[in-house]
Design an enzyme around this catalytic site. Structure first.
Site, PDB file in Angstrom:
ATOM      1  N   HIS A   1      -4.421 108.303 -19.475  1.00 37.26           N
ATOM      2  CA  HIS A   1      -3.188 107.781 -20.088  1.00 37.26           C
ATOM      3  C   HIS A   1      -2.114 108.859 -20.083  1.00 37.26           C
ATOM      4  O   HIS A   1      -2.397 110.033 -20.347  1.00 37.26           O
ATOM      5  CB  HIS A   1      -3.468 107.328 -21.521  1.00 37.26           C
ATOM      6  CG  HIS A   1      -2.290 106.662 -22.175  1.00 37.26           C
ATOM      7  ND1 HIS A   1      -1.900 105.380 -21.848  1.00 37.26           N
ATOM      8  CD2 HIS A   1      -1.410 107.111 -23.111  1.00 37.26           C
ATOM      9  CE1 HIS A   1      -0.836 105.065 -22.574  1.00 37.26           C
ATOM     10  NE2 HIS A   1      -0.515 106.094 -23.337  1.00 37.26           N
TER      11      HIS A   1
ATOM     12  N   GLU B   1      -5.603  72.312 -29.655  1.00 41.23           N
ATOM     13  CA  GLU B   1      -6.738  71.409 -29.429  1.00 41.23           C
ATOM     14  C   GLU B   1      -7.313  71.538 -28.018  1.00 41.23           C
ATOM     15  O   GLU B   1      -8.465  71.175 -27.788  1.00 41.23           O
ATOM     16  CB  GLU B   1      -6.303  69.963 -29.665  1.00 41.23           C
ATOM     17  CG  GLU B   1      -6.123  69.582 -31.124  1.00 41.23           C
ATOM     18  CD  GLU B   1      -7.382  68.970 -31.717  1.00 41.23           C
ATOM     19  OE1 GLU B   1      -8.297  68.657 -30.942  1.00 41.23           O
ATOM     20  OE2 GLU B   1      -7.438  68.814 -32.944  1.00 41.23           O
TER      21      GLU B   1
ATOM     22  N   ARG C   1     -10.739  78.096 -34.947  1.00 40.69           N
ATOM     23  CA  ARG C   1      -9.652  78.000 -33.969  1.00 40.69           C
ATOM     24  C   ARG C   1      -8.686  79.151 -34.262  1.00 40.69           C
ATOM     25  O   ARG C   1      -7.784  79.028 -35.082  1.00 40.69           O
ATOM     26  CB  ARG C   1      -8.966  76.641 -34.082  1.00 40.69           C
ATOM     27  CG  ARG C   1      -7.998  76.339 -32.951  1.00 40.69           C
ATOM     28  CD  ARG C   1      -7.369  74.978 -33.138  1.00 40.69           C
ATOM     29  NE  ARG C   1      -8.325  73.900 -32.937  1.00 40.69           N
ATOM     30  CZ  ARG C   1      -8.203  72.692 -33.469  1.00 40.69           C
ATOM     31  NH1 ARG C   1      -7.193  72.425 -34.266  1.00 40.69           N
ATOM     32  NH2 ARG C   1      -9.098  71.754 -33.225  1.00 40.69           N
TER      33      ARG C   1
END
Length: 661
Positions: free
Chosen positions: A104, A434, A619
């Site tokens: 990095h 959904e 969810r």
């Protein structure tokens, strides 16, 4: 030791050469195809790999199961990432028994993220460096193996600092790679409390704001100088680029943006002045500042700006179908707060948008999308952005009226999509959380998570698959016909005007509205399967701000993207939501007007929704795309949302009672 390498840019070449010099056996190299929009001043990893006889690939998604399996078959001992631009998933990181290491371009934990080289110059740092660290499932957060500090001189610009970092990387890897080979590394954990994060930079970030101090602008010029796109400003409508500058504090103060001198070219800033040593016009050549002033027609006393002076821009016309709905009316309110938008709306009612009907920038027609197809096609042709928000989106209707869900949610919306293709209009389509169905991922990712639904006899999935198929159709139109689109997936947005209590009375509402009705009427709160299902509840104001930024679409960042819009920090079960709502209800000032709490009652989902129902245990969204494309994160805590939603409905009931004594 067998290594698989992920690399790009000069640092990628540096890392590969260092591995070869240290005696590693490189089984394969993964890189990126060159972007034609970039200035390719750097070395080619693909060319180096080919010259060394090493297999090289540039897959679009290295985390795809097929590529994971191919890497597994290589049986690497160790993985290295040198400026590879994509995150490697856990499945890849776990393939190498000796671990995975990343190079990095900063002194971690400072400047985690993208473009640290440019950011340290923007921020006027006096030192930076390179860090070799172990890779974990959090970007740039693993234990540090080695670091090399690089001093930043006052005359350093992006390219000179880039070369210093490459040299430092060669030195660092020359010491660290043999230690890894011998298993003799001395690693130390990062102090995460000291971490700072920086994001991806775009050419637009090079805009010179003359209201800033001269030193700030000089740092910006250094940070994005050639071969990066350059810092820029405008003389009237003419763009110019500044390649080299110096700070001047020896001149009288003037209004920011004022040309103090043309030979040399000096522009006043908020604190001091900036001398433009070299630059060029947008289509010109590299030249000295005095010549640039001539090319731009500048004279002393002229004022230049950070934006082009252009004619007044026409307002963006936004077509919202389903404008009276929960999202539609809140979005209308947000768009009307910005003078850049004109809204055209269609819906079968107007109760929620009545407060906007007098606005000259809001044009409403009462109608049904299944009937007013000619009006819709005309306004798609007329408008710039189309949001078809009409859908049946309450779970009980999926099992009660599955064919009606299909006809409205799929068939009617498909017509709208095809009209957007026909007239080359941008569509912002409301997908849904959904679509992820019973996905087992901890966080649902727009680009990698599988979409898992139940068997055909569970008709509750007709909404999910209708939306999913439309997502795929839109994506295909974008791929084949260049349809401009963004798909957004709301995760349990809540707030005032979500459904209404009449809808809740017949079971056709979202969870919180149904719970509020139970409290208002003094009926038991029904917890389906005990209310164990977890959701991430999102305040409507947070959701609408994200949607507004999608409409803005700065630098086209949202084009062709799928964006989850949800609050992963507001995760709670339905039972926890009900308990929180009850607590808010009991302390509300209008509490005494309503019956006593009737308790909780557990019911089976089949009794409540019907035999075609199947529930989802959790969810939870990944919102990395929202952060990347929109610079957005949700802010409102769940309890505040619940309080506002409850208050709205209780005061609505109060108004009804006042009108009907």
């Amino acid at each position: 030791m067998k290594a698989v390498v992920f690399a790009y840019h000069d640092m990628g070449c540096t890392g590969i050469q260092s591995l070869l010099d240290a005696g590693y056996d490189i089984a394969a190299i993964f890189t990126h195809p060159d972007n034609p929009g970039e200035n390719h001043f750097f070395g080619s990893v693909a060319r180096l790999a080919a010259e060394q006889g090493i297999p090289v690939w540039a897959p679009e998604d290295v985390n795809h199961p097929l590529w994971i399996e191919r890497i597994r078959e290589m049986k690497p001992d160790v993985l290295f990432s040198f400026y590879y631009r994509n995150l490697l998933g856990d499945e890849i990181l776990n393939l190498a028994p000796k671990g995975a290491f990343n190079l990095h371009g900063s002194l971690l934990p400072k400047y985690r993220g993208r473009a640290p080289l440019n950011w340290v110059l923007v921020n006027g740092e006096s030192e930076t460096g390179v860090t070799l660290h172990r890779m974990v499932n959090r970007a740039d957060a693993g234990d540090i193996v080695a670091q090399q500090t690089v001093a930043i001189g006052p005359d350093d610009a992006a390219l000179t600092l880039h070369r210093k970092l490459c040299a430092a990387a060669t030195e660092l890897l020359g010491q660290a790679l043999p230690a890894i080979l011998e298993g003799k590394t001395a690693e130390r954990p990062q102090d995460h409390s000291q971490a700072t994060y920086v994001g991806r930079r775009t050419p637009e970030d090079g805009r010179l704001d003359w209201e800033q101090p001269a030193q700030t602008l000089h740092n910006l010029v250094r940070a994005v100088s050639d071969p990066w796109p350059g810092a820029f400003g405008y003389a009237g409508a003419n763009k110019f680029i500044v390649w080299k500058s110096r700070v001047r504090h020896d001149l009288p103060a003037a209004k920011p943006g004022t040309v103090i001198s043309v030979a040399p070219l000096i522009v006043a800033c908020q604190d001091g002045a900036l001398e433009i040593v070299t630059g060029q016009t947008e289509r010109g050549v590299y030249m000295q500042g005095a010549q640039l002033a001539q090319a731009l027609g500048l004279v002393s006393g002229a004022v230049i700006s950070s934006k082009p002076v252009v004619a007044i821009k026409r307002r963006t016309r936004v077509l919202i179908l389903g404008v009276n709905g929960f999202i539609g009316n809140h979005l209308t309110e947000r768009l009307l707060q910005d003078d850049n938008y004109e809204i055209y709306g269609l819906d079968i009612g107007s109760d929620a948008i009545s407060r906007f009907l007098e606005s000259p920038r809001f044009h409403f027609v009462e109608g049904d999308i299944s009937i007013h197809s000619e009006w819709i096609e005309y306004h798609i042709k007329k408008c710039d952005v189309v949001l078809p928000l009409v859908a049946i989106a309450t779970p009980i209707e999926y099992t009660r009226n599955p064919l009606r869900v299909f006809e409205l949610d799929f068939e009617e919306n498909l017509k709208i999509i095809r009209d957007c293709v026909k007239y080359n209009k941008r569509i912002i389509f409301p997908s849904t959380s959904e679509v992820y169905g019973m996905c087992t991922d901890k966080n649902f990712d727009e680009d990698t998570s599988n979409l898992v639904v139940g068997p055909i006899n569970k008709q509750r999935w007709i909404y999910s698959v209708s939306k999913q198929l439309l997502d795929r159709v839109i994506w295909a139109y974008g791929d084949k016909y260049d349809l401009k689109f963004t798909l957004f997936r709301p995760f349990n947005w809540m707030g005032p005007r979500l459904d209404n209590l009449n809808a809740a009375r017949i079971g056709s509402s979202r969870a919180i509205t149904q719970l509020i009705l139970n409290l208002v009427e003094g009926s038991p709160i029904k917890l389906i399967e005990g209310g164990k299902q977890k959701r991430c509840f999102t305040d409507i104001s947070d959701g609408i701000e994200a949607l507004f930024r999608i409409i803005e679409n700065k630098d086209g960042r949202c084009d062709g993207q799928i964006i989850n819009i949800g609050n992963p920090e507001n995760e709670a079960s339905i039972k926890e939501l009900a308990e929180m709502l009850l607590a808010c209800f009991e302390r509300h000032p209008l509490r005494d007007r309503f019956p006593p709490f009737a308790g909780f009652r557990e019911v089976e989902s089949s009794d409540y929704y019907g035999k075609g129902y199947q529930d989802v245990e959790h969810r939870k969204p990944s919102i990395r795309n929202a952060k990347r494309c929109l610079n957005w994160e949700p802010k409102v805590e769940m309890e505040e949302t619940v309080e506002h939603t409850l208050d709205f409905f209780l005061r609505t009931v109060e108004l009804v009672d006042d009108k009907n004594p």
